[in-house]
Enzyme design. Structure first.
Site, PDB file in Angstrom:
ATOM      1  N   ARG A 176      44.067  50.447  42.301  1.00  0.00           N
ATOM      2  CA  ARG A 176      42.699  49.938  42.091  1.00  0.00           C
ATOM      3  C   ARG A 176      41.720  51.113  42.187  1.00  0.00           C
ATOM      4  NH1 ARG A 176      38.384  48.066  45.130  1.00  0.00           N
ATOM      5  NH2 ARG A 176      37.323  46.219  44.282  1.00  0.00           N
ATOM      6  N   LYS A 236      37.264  56.241  48.831  1.00  0.00           N
ATOM      7  CA  LYS A 236      37.040  55.665  50.170  1.00  0.00           C
ATOM      8  C   LYS A 236      36.766  56.754  51.203  1.00  0.00           C
ATOM      9  CE  LYS A 236      38.983  51.096  49.669  1.00  0.00           C
ATOM     10  NZ  LYS A 236      40.047  50.156  49.995  1.00  0.00           N
TER      11      LYS A 236
HETATM   12  C1  9MG Z   1      37.931  44.527  47.027  1.00  0.00           C
HETATM   13  N1  9MG Z   1      38.652  45.666  47.561  1.00  0.00           N
HETATM   14  C2  9MG Z   1      38.107  46.793  48.093  1.00  0.00           C
HETATM   15  N2  9MG Z   1      39.080  47.619  48.493  1.00  0.00           N
HETATM   16  C3  9MG Z   1      40.252  47.010  48.217  1.00  0.00           C
HETATM   17  C4  9MG Z   1      41.605  47.335  48.401  1.00  0.00           C
HETATM   18  O1  9MG Z   1      41.956  48.458  49.009  1.00  0.00           O
HETATM   19  N3  9MG Z   1      42.543  46.470  47.998  1.00  0.00           N
HETATM   20  C5  9MG Z   1      42.184  45.296  47.421  1.00  0.00           C
HETATM   21  N4  9MG Z   1      43.187  44.460  47.028  1.00  0.00           N
HETATM   22  N5  9MG Z   1      40.921  44.918  47.217  1.00  0.00           N
HETATM   23  C6  9MG Z   1      39.978  45.769  47.617  1.00  0.00           C
END
Ligand code: 9MG
Length: 283
Positions: free
Chosen positions: A260, A226
């Site tokens: 994630r 990010k």
């Molecule tokens: C779809 N998506 C993109 N970034 C995310 C994040 O930080 N958390 C979650 N739950 N979904 C995300």
């Protein structure tokens, strides 16, 4: 801690990796990877799912709508076309635990019918009908904090105390979920790194992640590649692996249950090394 996800049981006594599979032509990092001549290639998406499972992903998060500022809006039918066949095949052919990244009630219902085992909504089930649709599936749901809307959220994010405000929002969504019939055992919380937050807000949330973990629900974090890493390190998208791994490790050390990420193998290695420090030593 165990999470019932349809036919799967997810062991959250150690941090688990959620691998990202965006079936969009325009997501910020992996958009368009599974397209051939403008058409979504199911075979490519499936191959990527297979690879992430082999690398140690416990969950594959499939999304058909980009939340990147400036992304082209997608119709519900288009989102369904991008998501449902991929979910079906990941489940039927690979036996994967699939989470679906969507805010639309129609997609929630169809994805659950196709075999998804978890729901992931960056809008925390605030769209009309989303709470009821999620409740009806019986699946666990990740509710995420976002300030503003994807298009404008990074214009001027502002908080008094970001951690208190995020916790306050999540408390409201927990209440809304429970009132709709989504029991506490089905809830996962996410502070929403990068969604209406400056670098300082993101760092405060990461430092104080244990406060969120202390609420007693599983916590999911997404920081992979990010723009906080651009602000922190000045790195372009393709040079953010080391930074992403450092953030994953920091989150795991502060109690995050699900991480994630795009880079599954490297993240799993980092988490396994960290876990070894807490295991009994042979000699
Ligand atoms: C779809 N998506 C993109 N970034 C995310 C994040 O930080 N958390 C979650 N739950 N979904 C995300």
């Amino acid at each position: 801690m165990q999470l019932a996800c349809g036919t799967h049981r997810l062991d959250l006594s150690r941090p688990q990796v959620m691998g990202i599979l965006n079936t969009t032509p325009d997501s910020f990092s992996d958009g368009g990877h599974y397209y051939r001549n403008g058409q979504l290639s199911l075979a490519r998406a499936l191959e990527r799912g297979r690879q992430m499972l082999a690398e140690g992903a416990a969950i594959i998060d499939v999304g058909g709508e980009s939340t990147r500022p400036g992304a082209v809006p997608v119709s519900e039918q288009e989102e369904l076309d991008r998501v449902v066949p991929v979910v079906e095949r990941l489940v039927a052919e690979l036996g994967a635990l699939v989470s679906v990244d969507t805010s639309r009630p129609g997609v929630i219902r169809e994805a659950a019918a196709a075999g998804a085992g978890m729901l992931n909504d960056v809008r925390a089930l605030t769209r009309d009908g989303a709470l009821q649709a999620a409740a009806d599936t019986g699946l666990p749901v990740c509710v995420m904090h976002m300030q503003g809307q994807p298009d404008t959220m990074q214009a001027q994010p502002a908080y008094g105390d970001v951690v208190s405000e995020v916790k306050g929002f999540l408390h409201h969504r927990i209440d809304a979920c429970r009132a709709a019939g989504i029991g506490p055992e089905r809830l996962i919380l996410d502070p929403g790194f990068g969604f209406g937050k400056t670098l300082a807000h993101n760092l405060a949330l990461l430092r104080r992640l244990p406060e969120l973990v202390a609420l007693g629900y599983p916590v999911l974090v997404g920081m992979s590649r990010k723009s906080m890493l651009e602000h922190l390190l000045g790195r372009a998208l393709e040079d953010r692996l080391a930074g992403s791994l450092a953030l994953a490790l920091a989150a795991a050390q502060r109690g995050a249950h699900i991480i994630r990420v795009h880079d599954v193998a490297a993240t799993r290695d980092v988490l396994d090394v960290e876990a070894a420090l807490h295991s009994p030593l042979d000699d």
